[in-house]
Design an enzyme around this catalytic site. Sequence first.
Site, PDB file in Angstrom:
ATOM      1  N   PRO A  94       0.934  -0.785   0.099  1.00 20.42           N
ATOM      2  CA  PRO A  94       0.169   0.449   0.091  1.00 20.42           C
ATOM      3  C   PRO A  94       0.246   1.698  -0.055  1.00 20.42           C
ATOM      4  O   PRO A  94       0.555   2.268  -0.338  1.00 20.42           O
ATOM      5  CB  PRO A  94      -1.440   0.218   1.361  1.00 20.42           C
ATOM      6  N   GLU A 122       0.647  -7.425   7.733  1.00 22.72           N
ATOM      7  CA  GLU A 122       1.765  -6.887   8.775  1.00 22.72           C
ATOM      8  C   GLU A 122       2.154  -5.848   8.153  1.00 22.72           C
ATOM      9  O   GLU A 122       3.142  -5.872   8.899  1.00 22.72           O
ATOM     10  CB  GLU A 122       1.334  -8.196   9.812  1.00 22.72           C
ATOM     11  N   ARG A 160      -1.321  -8.123 -21.755  1.00 25.35           N
ATOM     12  CA  ARG A 160      -2.137  -7.512 -22.601  1.00 25.35           C
ATOM     13  C   ARG A 160      -1.882  -7.223 -23.583  1.00 25.35           C
ATOM     14  O   ARG A 160      -2.072  -7.085 -24.628  1.00 25.35           O
ATOM     15  CB  ARG A 160      -3.314  -7.592 -21.869  1.00 25.35           C
ATOM     16  N   ASP A 175      -8.586   0.678 -26.690  1.00 29.64           N
ATOM     17  CA  ASP A 175      -8.415   0.976 -24.904  1.00 29.64           C
ATOM     18  C   ASP A 175      -9.214   1.915 -24.701  1.00 29.64           C
ATOM     19  O   ASP A 175      -8.387   3.058 -24.996  1.00 29.64           O
ATOM     20  CB  ASP A 175      -7.520   0.491 -24.081  1.00 29.64           C
TER      21      ASP A 175
HETATM   22  C1  9D3 Z   1      -1.268  -2.535   9.430  1.00 30.25           C
HETATM   23  C2  9D3 Z   1      -1.380  -2.555   8.410  1.00 30.25           C
HETATM   24  N1  9D3 Z   1      -1.807  -1.284   7.145  1.00 30.25           N
HETATM   25  C3  9D3 Z   1      -2.006  -0.181   7.989  1.00 30.25           C
HETATM   26  C4  9D3 Z   1      -1.947   1.003   7.345  1.00 30.25           C
HETATM   27  C5  9D3 Z   1      -1.548  -1.021   6.037  1.00 30.25           C
HETATM   28  C6  9D3 Z   1      -1.579  -2.467   5.685  1.00 30.25           C
HETATM   29  C7  9D3 Z   1      -0.172  -3.202   5.277  1.00 30.25           C
HETATM   30  C8  9D3 Z   1      -0.451  -4.216   4.236  1.00 30.25           C
HETATM   31  C9  9D3 Z   1      -2.853  -1.952   4.913  1.00 30.25           C
HETATM   32  C10 9D3 Z   1      -2.692  -3.282   3.952  1.00 30.25           C
HETATM   33  C11 9D3 Z   1      -1.681  -4.400   3.442  1.00 30.25           C
HETATM   34  C12 9D3 Z   1      -1.982  -5.310   2.875  1.00 30.25           C
HETATM   35  N2  9D3 Z   1      -2.074  -4.962   1.244  1.00 30.25           N
HETATM   36  C13 9D3 Z   1      -0.992  -4.992   0.543  1.00 30.25           C
HETATM   37  O1  9D3 Z   1       0.196  -5.727   0.712  1.00 30.25           O
HETATM   38  C14 9D3 Z   1      -1.091  -4.500  -1.082  1.00 30.25           C
HETATM   39  C15 9D3 Z   1      -2.260  -3.475  -1.356  1.00 30.25           C
HETATM   40  C16 9D3 Z   1      -3.763  -2.897  -0.626  1.00 30.25           C
HETATM   41  O2  9D3 Z   1      -3.684  -2.829   0.794  1.00 30.25           O
HETATM   42  N3  9D3 Z   1      -3.970  -1.555  -1.503  1.00 30.25           N
HETATM   43  C17 9D3 Z   1      -3.750  -1.259  -2.690  1.00 30.25           C
HETATM   44  N4  9D3 Z   1      -2.634  -2.102  -3.390  1.00 30.25           N
HETATM   45  C18 9D3 Z   1      -1.938  -3.180  -2.293  1.00 30.25           C
HETATM   46  S1  9D3 Z   1      -0.789  -4.153  -3.409  1.00 30.25           S
HETATM   47  C19 9D3 Z   1      -0.964  -4.736  -1.862  1.00 30.25           C
END
Ligand code: 9D3
Length: 237
Positions: A94, A122, A160, A175
């Site tokens: 994220p 985590e 793709r 597209d």
């Molecule tokens: C305690 C966790 N969160 C604090 C804000 C952070 C968090 C870490 C890991 C929240 C979600 C995740 C799992 N998500 C992903 O690994 C992830 C992801 C996402 O959650 N949203 C958009 N793209 C992606 S790419 C990987």
Amino acid sequence: MKIDILTIFPEFFKEVFDFGIIRRAKLANIVDLNVHDIREFTTDKHRMTDDRPFGGGDGMVLKPEPIFAAIEKLVGTSDRENYPSGTKVILLSPQGRVFKQAVAREFAEEATHLVLICGRYEGVDERVNETLVTDEISIGDYVLSGGEPAAVVLTDAVVRLLPDALGSDTSAENDSFSDGLLDCPHYTRPAEFRGMKVPEVLLNGNHAEIEKWRKGKALEKTTAIRKDLLGANGECE
Ligand code: 9D3
């Protein structure tokens, strides 16, 4: 292009790549797509892929050792300065830069080997990020439970775009997002369904008129719900 996916849930990907364009691209050797269980790269007795966070707190953090071992096996080195050119090691997290069509194009055009590391809720030991990862990517501003769905999204969008991945009947040029607008509405037979009529312009065979109508509808729709796509930068941002 070679794509390797590193995950603690390899079963997640069991059938997802067995359909449509990705399936065809695999069969035509346009992409060599493989999923790897991070656990297979552990060397300790309990085959541990995660451990408790230093400093305390909830949840577990993915350990660095099996991920480094996997990259050394798949790429040849765990020093990103020495990766073969065309190699990208992508951490799905994220915290990453947001995945857009322009990023998909960049990967499709520049990369010959993608390694996708699926993060977990985590977290992943930061030393992975510091020395292995060339690109940290998020697919958007919402919370997933892990990087696996994001790896599917990225793989689909990139594959793709590879030369010859699309059939001759389709074209990446047409597209939505290629010209920066949303798509126009589509209709097929019957010309009237439960009292709902297909717009007359689509039935009259005047192709100049039809093109004009489609462009107008695309612009109308984009203005209504995605004004952000109308920026002049052409980045479809
Ligand atoms: C305690 C966790 N969160 C604090 C804000 C952070 C968090 C870490 C890991 C929240 C979600 C995740 C799992 N998500 C992903 O690994 C992830 C992801 C996402 O959650 N949203 C958009 N793209 C992606 S790419 C990987």
